[in-house]
Motif scaffolding. Structure first.
Motif: not given
Length: 289
Positions: A55-63
């Motif tokens: 998800s986009w939230t998982q991407l944001v957390d990884a970033v």
């Protein structure tokens, strides 16, 4: 800092892939001046396929973990924006809040598929994708570098179509254009660069045409080269080799010389700073003369 790296036609810059805090810290220690938060690599590290399964939230957390682990500017692979203009601008705002320096959006339909899987991936309409870019630019302004990535050549469209899309995306407010190709030579991207005539800085990803000398990119006035997935791919080889040897020999004695000592981890993440901080803040009395 990232704006100067990818928005300059005077000097070739390199961005190294990172997918977590460890890979980011290693890239910084190696001497890279900027990072590419790879969608493929982040998805793979989470156990997902590069098909918008994460998800986009998982991407944001990884970033956020990538940003926090080093001091380098991070350009984020935002895929197609995880939806329409509203999803794209929301993602851009969240990435800005987490400390990203830029985001790249590609003109693919949602959900996207990795560029190197399958044939003739469907592309978004030019006007619709331009609207996504304008929405992002209106939302974050100059706080994030906005890279517009066209998959036209990946999708087997003509060079004229790729140029047409790039011009439309420049008009929509992109700061740079990323032209992607999966050919084994750089001929396509070099032809694009010649036709593009440096209207905006040009970014390339030589994953498949890796044999091309870097001097060619200098001569073509490419702005930025992204090494897009190499830390993740190297990690797969190393982990597979070590796991195979441990299972075969039922022990680790034979592999210790082939893996990083624990001290490398402690040094990379500055455990010594934590010890000094504990002495200063947790046991301040120990510092008294």
């Amino acid at each position: 800092m990232l704006r100067g790296q990818i928005c300059s036609n005077s000097e070739l810059s390199f961005l190294m892939e990172a997918h977590d805090g460890l890979s980011a810290a290693i890239a910084e220690r190696a001497g890279f001046k900027g990072l590419w938060a790879s969608g493929l690599s982040i998805a793979s590290s989470l156990g997902y396929r590069d098909a918008n399964e994460a998800s986009w939230t998982q991407l944001v957390d990884a970033v956020e973990r990538i940003v926090d682990s080093n001091t380098l500017p991070v350009l984020v692979d935002g895929d197609s924006g995880f939806g329409n203009f509203n999803n794209a601008r929301l993602l851009a705002r969240k990435l800005r809040q987490r400390g990203a320096a830029g985001v790249a959006f590609q003109d693919s339909c949602f959900p996207k598929m990795n560029s190197f899987v399958g044939e003739r991936h469907p592309l978004a309409e030019i006007d619709e994708f331009s609207g996504r870019l304008r929405a992002v630019k209106d939302s974050v302004g100059t706080d994030l570098v906005l890279v517009a990535r066209t998959e036209a050549l990946i999708a087997d469209h003509s060079m004229d179509e790729a140029i047409l899309r790039a011009h439309a995306f420049a008009d929509a407010g992109a700061d740079a254009i990323l032209i992607h190709s999966r050919k084994s030579t750089a001929d396509e991207v070099l032809s694009f660069a010649s036709a593009w005539q440096n209207r905006l800085p040009l970014v390339i990803v030589p994953t498949t045409y890796y044999r091309t000398p870097v001097s060619v990119y200098h001569d073509a006035r490419i702005s930025t080269v992204i090494w897009a997935n190499h830390s993740m791919r190297a990690a797969i080889v190393a982990m597979r080799r070590i796991c195979d040897r441990i299972i075969a020999r039922e022990g680790t004695a034979s592999i210790e010389s082939h893996i990083a000592p624990l001290e490398d981890i402690f040094e990379l993440f500055r455990y010594d700073e934590l010890a000094r901080a504990e002495a200063k803040y947790l046991h301040p009395g120990d510092l008294r003369p």
